[in-house]
Design an enzyme around this catalytic site. Structure first.
Site, PDB file in Angstrom:
ATOM      1  N   SER A  18       5.336 -11.597   8.344  1.00 19.60           N
ATOM      2  CA  SER A  18       6.095 -12.151   7.217  1.00 19.60           C
ATOM      3  C   SER A  18       6.394 -11.105   6.155  1.00 19.60           C
ATOM      4  O   SER A  18       6.989 -11.417   5.128  1.00 19.60           O
ATOM      5  CB  SER A  18       5.313 -13.316   6.585  1.00 19.60           C
ATOM      6  OG  SER A  18       4.067 -12.849   6.076  1.00 19.60           O
ATOM      7  N   LEU A  20       7.705  -7.012   4.884  1.00 22.71           N
ATOM      8  CA  LEU A  20       8.965  -6.262   4.873  1.00 22.71           C
ATOM      9  C   LEU A  20       9.410  -5.848   6.276  1.00 22.71           C
ATOM     10  O   LEU A  20      10.528  -6.137   6.699  1.00 22.71           O
ATOM     11  CB  LEU A  20       8.789  -5.024   3.986  1.00 22.71           C
ATOM     12  CG  LEU A  20       9.895  -3.977   4.014  1.00 22.71           C
ATOM     13  CD1 LEU A  20      11.185  -4.538   3.439  1.00 22.71           C
ATOM     14  CD2 LEU A  20       9.456  -2.730   3.252  1.00 22.71           C
ATOM     15  N   TYR A 146      -6.697   4.386   1.310  1.00 20.24           N
ATOM     16  CA  TYR A 146      -5.690   3.785   2.192  1.00 20.24           C
ATOM     17  C   TYR A 146      -5.239   4.809   3.230  1.00 20.24           C
ATOM     18  O   TYR A 146      -5.113   4.498   4.426  1.00 20.24           O
ATOM     19  CB  TYR A 146      -4.504   3.315   1.349  1.00 20.24           C
ATOM     20  CG  TYR A 146      -3.360   2.733   2.138  1.00 20.24           C
ATOM     21  CD1 TYR A 146      -3.405   1.426   2.613  1.00 20.24           C
ATOM     22  CD2 TYR A 146      -2.208   3.490   2.383  1.00 20.24           C
ATOM     23  CE1 TYR A 146      -2.338   0.881   3.319  1.00 20.24           C
ATOM     24  CE2 TYR A 146      -1.151   2.950   3.094  1.00 20.24           C
ATOM     25  CZ  TYR A 146      -1.215   1.651   3.555  1.00 20.24           C
ATOM     26  OH  TYR A 146      -0.160   1.112   4.265  1.00 20.24           O
ATOM     27  N   LYS A 150      -5.598   4.570   7.361  1.00 17.82           N
ATOM     28  CA  LYS A 150      -4.444   4.646   8.251  1.00 17.82           C
ATOM     29  C   LYS A 150      -4.579   5.804   9.251  1.00 17.82           C
ATOM     30  O   LYS A 150      -4.191   5.680  10.415  1.00 17.82           O
ATOM     31  CB  LYS A 150      -3.157   4.787   7.431  1.00 17.82           C
ATOM     32  CG  LYS A 150      -2.714   3.500   6.756  1.00 17.82           C
ATOM     33  CD  LYS A 150      -2.279   2.465   7.794  1.00 17.82           C
ATOM     34  CE  LYS A 150      -1.611   1.270   7.172  1.00 17.82           C
ATOM     35  NZ  LYS A 150      -1.159   0.281   8.174  1.00 17.82           N
ATOM     36  N   ASN A 175       8.450   5.470   2.772  1.00 12.49           N
ATOM     37  CA  ASN A 175       9.185   4.795   1.695  1.00 12.49           C
ATOM     38  C   ASN A 175      10.243   3.824   2.207  1.00 12.49           C
ATOM     39  O   ASN A 175      11.445   3.982   1.944  1.00 12.49           O
ATOM     40  CB  ASN A 175       9.833   5.841   0.778  1.00 12.49           C
ATOM     41  CG  ASN A 175       8.816   6.758   0.135  1.00 12.49           C
ATOM     42  OD1 ASN A 175       8.072   6.351  -0.739  1.00 12.49           O
ATOM     43  ND2 ASN A 175       8.760   7.987   0.603  1.00 12.49           N
TER      44      ASN A 175
END
Length: 324
Positions: A18, A20, A146, A150, A175
């Site tokens: 749900s 981007l 973060y 990742k 981005n």
């Protein structure tokens, strides 16, 4: 696009469906019709399962029995939220990623494509950055937790391949913005937060206050382009090593230039102020898409000005339901 997903029916589970990128993939699959015969698509949201919980993760994987997974779910936020809550971004993302990859392994998932961010790259480095440089030094202090969480997806992918021959890989994004993004001014990514901020300043008749100097440079990529490229990676890309999905170095712009495009798209006529008391974060993190271009030399990215215009139009039309 020819498929290399293997014979037989394919059930493709998208975590973070749900968000981007999930919405962009859904748009490409459903509205643009980029669907291969025999594919069944399942888009998960946080309402379907809390992926921090291994029991809920196992239950949702057993319910849907995916053959392929696109793993987008993550605890994410803007620069200032990362700076404040670094530890939580580390712990939550490590748990989410471990739960998803281990369940995929236990249930015999053929392929997983996970999503990384360009912030994983070393802070002190030469440019442009490429896929071989991920672990060459510590990431920027602003979101180091973060970033490390990742990076560990890449480590786990290599380990699952070494230990079990699993073909799990990752794409690295820089981005990304577009419809269905988080437009929250404090917690959203820079471009979408600026779209919301500009829209509010126009409505209220106030100056547009941009955090930072406007000098950092970024490669902004439209979410629907990323949706198309992730489908390509799922179907065609066979390496375990990650691949950068991004516009090229020549498309890098300053935050100030991006603000000017937003201002034009929203027809904002007020004053623009740059608050240099606020942190800029990294001044640049230029990524090379040379590897991607070797695979898909003819892929055409949406020009930034057009992509910003489309995103602004979507935001205005969906303001009441957008994440603000």
């Amino acid at each position: 696009m020819d498929s290399q997903l293997g014979p037989g029916p394919r059930r493709i589970l998208v975590t973070g469906g749900s968000g981007l990128i999930g919405k962009a993939i859904e748009h490409v699959v459903i509205k643009e019709g980029d669907k291969v015969d025999g594919e069944e698509w399942i888009f998960l949201s946080s309402k379907d399962a809390n992926l921090l919980d291994v029991v809920q993760t196992r239950a949702v994987f057993e319910k849907h029995r995916p053959t392929h997974v696109i793993h987008l779910a993550a605890k994410v936020g803007g620069l200032y939220l990362h700076m404040r809550d670094n530890l939580y971004f580390l712990r939550d993302n490590l748990r989410i990623n471990d739960n998803v990859l281990q369940m995929a392994h236990e249930l015999g998932v053929t392929k997983v494509v996970s999503c990384l961010s360009s912030c994983i790259f070393p802070d002190k480095t030469s440019y442009p950055i490429d896929e071989t440089m991920i672990h060459n030094g510590p990431p920027h202090d602003s979101n180091f937790c973060y970033s490390h969480a990742k990076r560990m997806i890449d480590v786990q992918n290599r380990a699952y391949f070494q230990q079990y021959g699993r073909r799990y890989t990752a794409v690295i994004l820089a981005n990304v913005f577009g419809p269905h993004d988080n437009f929250n001014i404090e917690n959203g990514h820079v471009l979408s937060a600026l779209i919301n901020k500009t829209y509010k300043a126009k409505k209220e008749g106030t100056a547009l206050n941009v955090w930072g100097s406007g000098n950092p440079q970024r490669q902004f990529t439209y979410s629907l382009d990323i949706g198309r490229l992730i489908l390509w990676a799922l179907r065609e890309y066979d390496e375990i090593d990650p691949i950068i999905l991004s516009v090229g170095e020549q498309d890098e712009v300053t935050i100030k230039e991006a603000v000017e495009m937003i201002v034009e798209s929203l027809d904002f006529k007020g004053e623009i102020l740059f608050d240099t008391s606020m942190s800029d974060g990294q001044m640049k993190k230029t990524a090379s898409n040379a590897k991607l271009r070797r695979y898909v030399p003819d892929f055409v990215f949406t020009p930034l000005k057009e992509a910003i215009q489309r995103t602004c139009e979507w935001f205005v039309e969906n303001y009441d339901s957008a994440r603000t």
